[in-house]
Design a protein around this motif. Structure first.
Motif, PDB file in Angstrom:
ATOM      1  N   LYS A 247       0.088  -0.221   6.498  1.00  4.26           N
ATOM      2  CA  LYS A 247      -0.823   0.667   5.782  1.00  4.26           C
ATOM      3  C   LYS A 247      -2.255   0.472   6.255  1.00  4.26           C
ATOM      4  O   LYS A 247      -3.002   1.444   6.423  1.00  4.26           O
ATOM      5  N   TYR A 248      -2.647  -0.778   6.471  1.00  2.00           N
ATOM      6  CA  TYR A 248      -4.027  -1.032   6.886  1.00  2.00           C
ATOM      7  C   TYR A 248      -4.274  -0.533   8.315  1.00  2.00           C
ATOM      8  O   TYR A 248      -5.244   0.191   8.577  1.00  2.00           O
ATOM      9  N   PHE A 249      -3.403  -0.926   9.240  1.00  2.00           N
ATOM     10  CA  PHE A 249      -3.626  -0.580  10.643  1.00  2.00           C
ATOM     11  C   PHE A 249      -3.207   0.852  10.971  1.00  2.00           C
ATOM     12  O   PHE A 249      -3.584   1.371  12.027  1.00  2.00           O
ATOM     13  N   GLN A 250      -2.411   1.469  10.092  1.00  2.00           N
ATOM     14  CA  GLN A 250      -1.910   2.820  10.326  1.00  2.00           C
ATOM     15  C   GLN A 250      -1.163   2.907  11.658  1.00  2.00           C
ATOM     16  O   GLN A 250      -1.297   3.877  12.417  1.00  2.00           O
ATOM     17  N   GLN A 251      -0.412   1.850  11.922  1.00  2.00           N
ATOM     18  CA  GLN A 251       0.416   1.766  13.120  1.00  2.00           C
ATOM     19  C   GLN A 251       1.781   1.198  12.744  1.00  2.00           C
ATOM     20  O   GLN A 251       1.914   0.480  11.760  1.00  2.00           O
ATOM     21  N   ASP A 252       2.768   1.502  13.594  1.00  2.58           N
ATOM     22  CA  ASP A 252       4.094   0.901  13.483  1.00  2.58           C
ATOM     23  C   ASP A 252       4.460   0.333  14.854  1.00  2.58           C
ATOM     24  O   ASP A 252       5.065   1.020  15.676  1.00  2.58           O
TER      25      ASP A 252
END
Length: 260
Positions: A247-252
């Protein structure tokens, strides 16, 4: 206000510059996570690198001569932490000091409330909230960039600390937009930190580096290393921690990870 607008205009100009072919070759050669990234993320990363290199000062220590290879290898790893989010480009950071390899640093460590220990420590990297500086060992930087799945990356670790400082505190939490995000972060991180500390004290093997059991600040930094380097294992074994970082980095990172 005017200064902020001028800074944004300058950054847009930097991002619009053509990226030298030889720079791209260095990144492809040195930074193993770059090629598996989606094309849009590669393009965004390159734009961030342009700004980062222009705004941060690099200084060599113990005979290190700063080259494009050093700048780009550090910048590419640091800027991966900035994708998909509005960013101030590590605003509290001014200078990056680069040693050839691990170095000796003076350290004061608090043992008890009124007892401090002074001594020398061998380090591969460090940063501090008041310093405006990140210190890195070049051989560790390069090996971390070459192996994107060993769970260890000194650039991710030290620049995670810089993200931590963005809320004007060193508390293991970056700047979060809402109170709900802050509440959720605190609950998950508190429980995960306690779990790592208990495992460390019991000698139970852990996915996360037990250096993270030192305090919440180091826990955040080693969690960031695991998130980008061992995302599949982290998601499987610590799903709530993975979800907060996602959620914080908006990456997977699972989508491009080289993790085996």
């Amino acid at each position: 206000m005017i200064f902020s607008l001028l800074k944004e205009r300058r950054r847009r100009h930097l991002q619009a510059r053509s990226f030298p072919t030889q720079w791209l070759e260095i990144i492809r050669r040195n930074v193993s996570f770059f090629s598996p990234l989606p094309a849009a993320d590669q393009a965004e990363l390159i734009r961030h690198i342009q700004v980062f290199i222009a705004e941060k000062r690099f200084e060599g220590c113990d005979g290190v001569e700063i080259t494009d290879e050093i700048r780009l290898t550090i910048a590419a790893q640091a800027c991966l932490l900035l994708l998909h989010r509005e960013t101030g480009y590590f605003p509290r950071l001014l200078t990056i000091l680069v040693y050839p390899s691990m170095y000796v640093a003076e350290e004061q460590r608090q043992l008890h409330e009124h007892i401090w220990q002074e001594g020398k420590m061998i380090r591969m990297g460090e940063t501090g909230r008041q310093l405006g500086t990140v210190v890195l060992a070049w051989d560790e930087v390069k090996s971390g960039a070459a192996d994107a799945a060993d769970g260890k990356n000194v650039v991710f670790h030290e620049f995670a600390h810089q993200l931590d400082f963005e809320n004007f505190a060193a508390d293991g939490a970056p700047a979060l937009a809402t109170r709900e995000q802050q509440r959720s972060w605190h609950e998950v991180m508190k429980a995960e930190f306690a779990s790592l500390r208990a495992a460390d004290e019991s000698g139970i093997p852990t996915l996360l580096d037990t250096y993270g059991a030192t305090d919440p600040v180091e826990f955040f930094a080693v969690s960031v290393e695991a998130f980008f380097e061992r995302p599949r294992a982290l998601r499987a074994r610590h799903p709530k921690l993975y979800a907060e970082l996602q959620k914080y980095f908006q990456q997977d990172p699972v989508q491009y990870s080289a993790e085996r």
